[in-house]
Each structure stands twice: as C-alpha cells, then as structure tokens.
Design a protein around this motif. Structure first.
Motif, PDB file in Angstrom:
ATOM      1  N   PHE A   1     -32.625 -29.221 -35.711  1.00 21.89           N
ATOM      2  CA  PHE A   1     -31.427 -28.398 -35.637  1.00 21.89           C
ATOM      3  C   PHE A   1     -31.711 -26.929 -35.932  1.00 21.89           C
ATOM      4  N   LEU A   2     -32.948 -26.601 -36.277  1.00 23.67           N
ATOM      5  CA  LEU A   2     -33.326 -25.228 -36.608  1.00 23.67           C
ATOM      6  C   LEU A   2     -34.199 -24.678 -35.491  1.00 23.67           C
ATOM      7  N   PHE A   3     -33.750 -23.580 -34.882  1.00 23.52           N
ATOM      8  CA  PHE A   3     -34.469 -22.963 -33.762  1.00 23.52           C
ATOM      9  C   PHE A   3     -34.927 -21.576 -34.192  1.00 23.52           C
ATOM     10  N   VAL A   4     -36.234 -21.405 -34.364  1.00 23.91           N
ATOM     11  CA  VAL A   4     -36.810 -20.113 -34.724  1.00 23.91           C
ATOM     12  C   VAL A   4     -37.244 -19.428 -33.436  1.00 23.91           C
ATOM     13  N   VAL A   5     -36.684 -18.248 -33.189  1.00 18.45           N
ATOM     14  CA  VAL A   5     -36.940 -17.518 -31.947  1.00 18.45           C
ATOM     15  C   VAL A   5     -37.744 -16.267 -32.263  1.00 18.45           C
ATOM     16  N   GLU A   6     -38.938 -16.169 -31.674  1.00 20.55           N
ATOM     17  CA  GLU A   6     -39.731 -14.945 -31.808  1.00 20.55           C
ATOM     18  C   GLU A   6     -39.112 -13.910 -30.878  1.00 20.55           C
ATOM     19  N   ALA A   7     -38.336 -13.020 -31.434  1.00 17.72           N
ATOM     20  CA  ALA A   7     -37.546 -12.095 -30.632  1.00 17.72           C
ATOM     21  C   ALA A   7     -38.367 -10.852 -30.284  1.00 17.72           C
ATOM     22  N   GLY A   8     -37.949 -10.221 -29.206  1.00 17.02           N
ATOM     23  CA  GLY A   8     -38.578  -8.980 -28.753  1.00 17.02           C
ATOM     24  C   GLY A   8     -37.545  -8.056 -28.155  1.00 17.02           C
ATOM     25  N   ARG A   9     -37.993  -7.161 -27.301  1.00 16.43           N
ATOM     26  CA  ARG A   9     -37.077  -6.174 -26.718  1.00 16.43           C
ATOM     27  C   ARG A   9     -36.079  -6.798 -25.748  1.00 16.43           C
ATOM     28  N   ARG A  10     -36.362  -7.992 -25.264  1.00 22.25           N
ATOM     29  CA  ARG A  10     -35.447  -8.632 -24.311  1.00 22.25           C
ATOM     30  C   ARG A  10     -34.264  -9.289 -25.011  1.00 22.25           C
ATOM     31  N   GLU A  11     -34.397  -9.559 -26.313  1.00 19.25           N
ATOM     32  CA  GLU A  11     -33.337 -10.298 -27.017  1.00 19.25           C
ATOM     33  C   GLU A  11     -32.206  -9.364 -27.425  1.00 19.25           C
ATOM     34  N   THR A  12     -31.466  -8.889 -26.437  1.00 20.41           N
ATOM     35  CA  THR A  12     -30.263  -8.114 -26.722  1.00 20.41           C
ATOM     36  C   THR A  12     -29.172  -9.061 -27.195  1.00 20.41           C
ATOM     37  N   LEU A  13     -28.090  -8.513 -27.710  1.00 19.17           N
ATOM     38  CA  LEU A  13     -27.002  -9.354 -28.193  1.00 19.17           C
ATOM     39  C   LEU A  13     -26.338 -10.111 -27.052  1.00 19.17           C
ATOM     40  N   ASP A  14     -26.341  -9.549 -25.852  1.00 21.58           N
ATOM     41  CA  ASP A  14     -25.803 -10.286 -24.707  1.00 21.58           C
ATOM     42  C   ASP A  14     -26.630 -11.543 -24.459  1.00 21.58           C
ATOM     43  N   ARG A  15     -27.923 -11.417 -24.510  1.00 19.80           N
ATOM     44  CA  ARG A  15     -28.801 -12.563 -24.286  1.00 19.80           C
ATOM     45  C   ARG A  15     -28.653 -13.585 -25.418  1.00 19.80           C
ATOM     46  N   ILE A  16     -28.546 -13.091 -26.647  1.00 19.01           N
ATOM     47  CA  ILE A  16     -28.395 -13.982 -27.794  1.00 19.01           C
ATOM     48  C   ILE A  16     -27.062 -14.730 -27.724  1.00 19.01           C
ATOM     49  N   ARG A  17     -26.032 -14.042 -27.276  1.00 17.33           N
ATOM     50  CA  ARG A  17     -24.732 -14.708 -27.111  1.00 17.33           C
ATOM     51  C   ARG A  17     -24.853 -15.858 -26.106  1.00 17.33           C
ATOM     52  N   ALA A  18     -25.567 -15.611 -25.016  1.00 13.42           N
ATOM     53  CA  ALA A  18     -25.764 -16.670 -24.021  1.00 13.42           C
ATOM     54  C   ALA A  18     -26.574 -17.823 -24.612  1.00 13.42           C
ATOM     55  N   HIS A  19     -27.602 -17.515 -25.418  1.00 14.15           N
ATOM     56  CA  HIS A  19     -28.356 -18.565 -26.089  1.00 14.15           C
ATOM     57  C   HIS A  19     -27.424 -19.434 -26.929  1.00 14.15           C
ATOM     58  N   ALA A  20     -26.530 -18.792 -27.678  1.00 15.48           N
ATOM     59  CA  ALA A  20     -25.633 -19.533 -28.566  1.00 15.48           C
ATOM     60  C   ALA A  20     -24.707 -20.450 -27.766  1.00 15.48           C
ATOM     61  N   TYR A  21     -24.132 -19.921 -26.685  1.00 14.75           N
ATOM     62  CA  TYR A  21     -23.256 -20.756 -25.851  1.00 14.75           C
ATOM     63  C   TYR A  21     -24.027 -21.941 -25.271  1.00 14.75           C
ATOM     64  N   ASN A  22     -25.229 -21.695 -24.791  1.00 18.15           N
ATOM     65  CA  ASN A  22     -26.027 -22.771 -24.199  1.00 18.15           C
ATOM     66  C   ASN A  22     -26.420 -23.814 -25.244  1.00 18.15           C
ATOM     67  N   LEU A  23     -26.740 -23.349 -26.450  1.00 19.87           N
ATOM     68  CA  LEU A  23     -27.117 -24.271 -27.512  1.00 19.87           C
ATOM     69  C   LEU A  23     -25.942 -25.156 -27.910  1.00 19.87           C
ATOM     70  N   MET A  24     -24.768 -24.573 -28.027  1.00 15.47           N
ATOM     71  CA  MET A  24     -23.582 -25.368 -28.348  1.00 15.47           C
ATOM     72  C   MET A  24     -23.306 -26.381 -27.246  1.00 15.47           C
ATOM     73  N   GLN A  25     -23.514 -25.969 -26.005  1.00 17.48           N
ATOM     74  CA  GLN A  25     -23.306 -26.897 -24.895  1.00 17.48           C
ATOM     75  C   GLN A  25     -24.294 -28.052 -24.962  1.00 17.48           C
ATOM     76  N   GLU A  26     -25.567 -27.751 -25.258  1.00 16.09           N
ATOM     77  CA  GLU A  26     -26.581 -28.800 -25.327  1.00 16.09           C
ATOM     78  C   GLU A  26     -26.278 -29.812 -26.430  1.00 16.09           C
ATOM     79  N   PHE A  27     -25.746 -29.344 -27.555  1.00 13.51           N
ATOM     80  CA  PHE A  27     -25.435 -30.227 -28.667  1.00 13.51           C
ATOM     81  C   PHE A  27     -24.047 -30.856 -28.537  1.00 13.51           C
ATOM     82  N   GLY A  28     -23.259 -30.411 -27.573  1.00 15.05           N
ATOM     83  CA  GLY A  28     -21.915 -30.941 -27.431  1.00 15.05           C
ATOM     84  C   GLY A  28     -21.021 -30.574 -28.595  1.00 15.05           C
ATOM     85  N   THR A  29     -21.094 -29.338 -29.064  1.00 18.92           N
ATOM     86  CA  THR A  29     -20.319 -28.900 -30.210  1.00 18.92           C
ATOM     87  C   THR A  29     -19.860 -27.471 -29.983  1.00 18.92           C
TER      88      THR A  29
END
Length: 657
Positions: free
Chosen positions: A399-427
């Motif tokens: 349940f813990l996802f450690v992301v090595e972030a860089g210049r591509r990890e803008t907040l827009d991209r992170i928001r999409a990660h969060a939505y996708n993660l919630m979808q994958e877990f069904g929560t």
C-alpha cells in the motif's frame, strides 16, 4: 481491498525543446497562436495535463514556410488517439486560442471531420469507463459530468440508463445495460451501433477521465458562447433600438453567461444542509473517535492531531539532520499499516532503494548503509535477518508507493497518479507525502523563490480539498531557521521557549503557514540531549560497558504551532528520541511549557526516558554478575539484539515523567 500490480498513469514523455506560443490579435477580436520559430510546438488544452497525450494534446508542429502568421498542422507521432494514429491535413479547420491560461477556445464552426471524430472517441471512451467501473462513475459525478455535455443523442440516453442502473443498486456491465435498454424500448438499431462502439473502446484511467471531462466542459462552453454570439449578431442586425428590447436582451444574455460559468465549474455548489446531514450520519455511525487516519504508535501526536484528516494540508519543517524524511516516512508506513489505504510518497531527495533500506533498518536495528552493502561490519551476510524484516514490512508495503520524482512530476501529473491509484484500489481514499515542497516543479518557470513556494503551497492546499485526502509536505529551513536550531551560545536560551525556528523560517516561505491546516517544526532539545548523553555514559561505565558503544540519540521536540480545529491536548509539543544511526523515532511524552522555566529540574524526566528506552531494548545493558550483552555493531554505534524485533507498532510509547 485488491492490490494493483501496476499503476497506469496515462502519460507520455513531454516533447523536448518546446517553446511556449505567443498570441496576436486578429480581426474578430480573438487571438491566434503563431510560431516563434520553425519546428515550434503549438499546444491546445495544455493547462490541464501539460505533459499528457490524453489531453487530445492537439500538438501541431509549425513547419518552416507555413505562411505569415499561420502554421501547417501536423500530427505528432506517439500521441494516443484512442488506439488509432492519425494525421489531419492542413486546412481541416483553423483553431483560435486564448492564451489567458484558462482554456483554449476552438472555432467549432470551421472544425474539420477529424475534430468531430476526436470528440466522438472521447465520449464513447468515457461511457465505456462508466459502464465498466463504478469508481469512474462516482468520479465523473463528483466532477460535475452530465448528459448535456454529450453531443450524440444515443450517448445521452445511454448515460441516463447507466445512471438509473447505478441508482437502483443493480449490477452494471455490458449485458445488464443492453438488457435494460431493451426493457425500456430504447435498443434501436442506432443505439445498438452506438453501444457496440462504446463497448469496443478501452476504458480510460481515472486521470484520463478527469482530463476528458475538462475537454467536454470546454467544448460545451464554446458552443454556448457561439450560440450567444449568433443571437447577439442577429439582435444588432435587426436594427431595433427600443429601450425595452435592449434591456430584455441584455438580461437574457447575462443569464446565459452566468449559466455558462456555472456549467464550467467542476463541482456543483451545494447548500450547507448536505454537510449537516453528513455530520449527523457520521455521528450515528461512528459514535466518537478520532477524525483522521491513525498514526499509532505515535499516540500523543495521534491524539493531538486527531489523526491525519481528509482534506487537511500538513507541513513539517526542520533543519538538516533532524530526521524530517524519516519522520514523514514513519507516518506514511503507519497509515498504510493501520488502514491499508494507498499512500503515495514522492521524494526528490532520496532513491527508492535508500528509503527501502531505512524501512528495513527500523525493523532489524541495523545501519541502512550496511543493509545497502548486504553485510555487517564484520563481513557477515545480513540476508537471514533481512528476510525476517521483509516479513514485517510486507504487511504494509503493498500500500506504500515510493516515487523517485523529477522535473516531470508536476502537480497535474501527481493528481493523475492519485486518481489512477484510487481507481486501481477501488477506493476514494489516498494519502500523499512530498519530500520536499520546494522541489516540486511548476508548470512555468518562476524566478522568485517566495512566489514559487507560495504558488506550489496554494496548489497543494487546493489538491487536498479536491482529492479529499491528507497531504503532507516537508520543507527545509532557511539560514536563519537553521541558526536558531544550532546549539545556543548562551545557556539561558536553552530554556527560552521562543528561541527556536518556526514555519516562517521555511525556505522561500511567504504565505506557507497561512495555507497549512497543520504546521509542525522539528527542533533539537539541546539540554535534554546533553543530559541524556551524560547519563548514558555514566551508566555504561558503572556497568563496565564501553561508553562509545552507546547509541547516538537526539531528543527532538515536535512543535505543532498551528492545528486547525484541534482537539484539546495536554501540550502542543511532543518529545521524541531520534536514533540517528537507525533512522528511527520513539515517541516519549508531551513536553509542557513549565519545563522551560529556569527553576525546572528535568533530570528526573531524563532518568525516566533512560529507563523507558532501556526497558524497550534500545539501550545496551549488563546486569551484575552477567557477561556483557552481544551487541550489533553499527559502524561505531551498537545496540543490543533485543532492539531488532517488532514492527511499526513494536515501540509504542509509555508515559514518561
């Protein structure tokens, strides 16, 4: 709760070397993008997800010699076109864009067939996702999606049928939707063809769905504005100058503009009655307890904050070597272990491998550098002990996802990660950590550090509300803050409650503390640390142990300077023992304001701290008449083997003092 094997982000590599477009005014008052140089990229819809192929990225390369102020549109390779690569010929339509930063405006009256097909693919992909994933359906409703945003009448009827099935609590899939349409007399040849097209589409990820909905909202707004524009032109050319006609027309135009504005909102504005009803329902269901995610075994901080609360924005500041990353990582593991909800930990400072070594080090009492090398100081393999630790970590690791972030990890991209993660877990639950705030890249370069920090902080506060999740951000201190956390030159400053750094000393801090719901600062307690070190040395000599074998322990105070809607607590300061080499925090007790008085005798509390750490097995000891205990060498620091057991909850604190 199912555990996903992977997270589909839906993003592609950003186009390198792109240059922002500029605008010039054209005859009808709109603005049109023009290239700055050959090969320059023009982008439509880039505000939402600037590096995403799923924005319909409408990326067009301006070819050399394309004409004065005009560009020859070409389809960029690799852009996701719903599983189909395409290329639109020049002249299929001219695109007019606003560069105000809100959204790009397309002239639908001259749009080509390719544009119509694009929207058709978006609509069918959306409906495919709503039929096959209830989580996407709930997300779409929360984003304000409605049938009027669909252009095809069959799509509107299909969406209504899906909503009725979900509303009735019935299962929704390909067969039930088709059967329901047949029962309602809606399954015509046209509907059959449309449904087949929908079911043939690959469902979007949650991040893609949010981007698609924004595109449809923008299209709907443009169509409504175009209709109002046509009505305005017809009224002007009619030549009527009657006062009542002008008043009536402008009144109706204002009403339509307000309606457009309302439709562009992501979420509907609801009366407070709904929030009141929700509170009453929660009280009946829970009957008390804390408000957020439990961070036990940090019992006192858990009570002080009432857990990590949804929609709250947390900030943690501190000087170097105060354990900010380790503290945040421990909180992340406690949330994942206690609630089994997805936790995203973005790090711009450490690698995933280094942080994983720290997680294992907490369980086995071994320096993380030795774990990375695979052997202890004597060259013996650590594999057996690490396998034991892996068993403990595996309880929360999925349940813990450690992301090595860089210049591509803008907040827009992170928001999409969060939505996708919630979808994958069904929560609809997620917790996000940032290490650290000032490293988060912005959409555009901001030269002023304070303005940059304020912009990022404001977006984090908004994201916590949008995702309805706790967001925890680390911030380093500036030079003045670090100086305040150094050992005081004057002993009187050691008992000065206010001689310490605050969140105002964060690097680039402007309005950071005002954005935060909870502001916390880690600062070393120099006097308590000195007294504990003296006690450890004296106890070691008395027991015939090498004083150098004692672990390096700093007493660190966590000041909760801001705590919105806080429950009552004995103090706003929580004291921790930070084992520097082990990267581990042990919660001790509250620190009361009376302990800062010059006449306060704190040695009794230091003895209690020593006794507690010894009882928990973190201090090497030897009883009279027994040989010295076997110590685990940590490269100059040693701890007894008893300290190697347990898990995230093994070191629960007892009352100190």
């Amino acid at each position: 709760m199912p555990v996903p094997r992977r997270i589909e982000t839906g993003f592609q590599q950003p186009v390198p070397g792109s240059v922002p477009p500029t605008a010039r005014t054209i005859g009808n008052g709109a603005s049109r993008l023009r290239p700055e140089a050959p090969g320059h990229i023009q982008t439509c819809y880039t505000k939402l997800w600037p590096h995403s192929a799923i924005t319909l990225a409408r990326l067009r390369v301006c070819s050399p010699g394309a004409g004065r102020g005009r560009a020859t549109p070409q389809r960029l390779p690799g852009v996701d076109r719903g599983g189909r690569q395409g290329r639109r010929e020049a002249g299929d339509g001219r695109r007019h864009a606003s560069v105000t930063g809100d959204e790009e405006i397309e002239d639908r009256g001259t749009a080509g067939l390719g544009d119509v097909m694009e929207y058709h693919r978006i609509e069918t992909a959306l409906l495919s996702g709503l039929i096959r994933d209830r989580q996407l359906y709930v997300l779409a409703l929360n984003q304000g999606f409605h049938a009027d945003q669909l252009s095809h009448s069959a799509g509107k009827r299909l969406l209504k049928a899906v909503a009725e099935l979900y509303g009735a609590g019935r299962p929704v899939d390909d067969l039930t939707v088709r059967a329901y349409l047949e029962d309602q007399g809606l399954y015509s040849e046209d509907m059959a063809r449309y449904l087949a097209t929908v079911l043939a589409q690959r469902p979007p990820t949650a991040g893609q769905l949010v981007a698609y909905l924004e595109i449809l909202r923008a299209r709907e707004s443009r169509e409504l504005l175009l209709r109002l524009h046509e009505e305005l032109g017809a009224f002007i050319h009619r030549g009527s100058d009657a006062h009542q006609d002008i008043v009536a027309f402008t009144t109706e135009a204002i009403r339509q503009l307000l309606d457009i504005q309302k439709r562009r909102l992501r979420r509907q504005v609801l009366p407070v009655a709904e929030a009141v009803s929700s509170l009453v329902d929660d009280a009946e269901r829970r009957g008390g307890g804390q408000l957020g995610y439990s961070i036990y075994p940090f019992e006192r901080l858990n009570a002080l904050l009432s857990g990590l609360r949804k929609g709250f924005y947390y900030g943690l500041a501190g000087a170097p070597r105060r354990g900010k990353t380790n503290f945040a990582l421990e909180l992340a593991t406690y949330v994942a272990a206690n609630h089994r909800v997805p936790v995203l930990y973005y790090t711009w400072e450490q690698t995933r491998r280094v942080l994983a070594a720290r997680l294992l080090a907490r369980e086995v009492g071994i320096n993380p550098t030795l774990i990375l090398s695979g052997a202890d100081a004597a060259g013996r393999s650590l594999a057996a002990r690490l396998r034991e630790a892996q068993t403990v970590v595996s309880a929360y690791a999925p349940f813990l996802f450690v992301v090595e972030a860089g210049r591509r990890e803008t907040l827009d991209r992170i928001r999409a990660h969060a939505y996708n993660l919630m979808q994958e877990f069904g929560t609809n639950e997620v917790v996000i950590f940032f290490d650290y705030l000032q490293k988060i890249p912005t959409r555009e370069y901001v030269d002023d550090p304070r303005a940059r920090t304020d912009s990022i902080s404001t977006e984090l506060a908004e994201m916590s509300l949008e995702l309805n999740c706790p967001i925890f951000a680390i911030s380093p201190l500036d030079k003045e803050g670090c100086r305040l956390d150094e050992k005081p030159a004057d002993e009187s400053q050691e008992t000065d409650l206010y001689h310490r750094p605050t969140m105002h000393h964060s690097m680039g801090s402007g309005d950071l503390e005002y954005d935060l719901d909870v502001a916390m600062v880690l600062a070393k307690d120099w006097k308590a640390t000195h007294d504990l070190h003296q006690l450890l040395e004296s106890k070691a000599r008395a027991e015939g142990l090498d004083p150098q074998a004692m672990p390096r322990v700093d007493i660190v105070n966590l000041f909760v300077d801001k705590n919105r809607d806080a429950p009552e607590a004995a103090s706003y300061i929580v004291q921790y023992a930070f084992f520097v080499t082990l990267n581990k925090f042990i919660e001790l007790d509250y620190k009361l304001e009376k302990e800062y008085r010059p006449d306060f005798h704190g040695f009794t509390k230091i003895q209690d701290i020593y006794g507690y750490l010894r009882q928990q097995g973190y201090i090497p000891t030897r009883e009279p008449g027994t040989p010295a205990p076997a110590l685990v060498s940590l490269g100059g620091v040693a701890v007894p083997r008893a300290a190697s057991g347990g898990g995230p909850g093994a070191a629960s604190a007892a009352s100190i003092g």
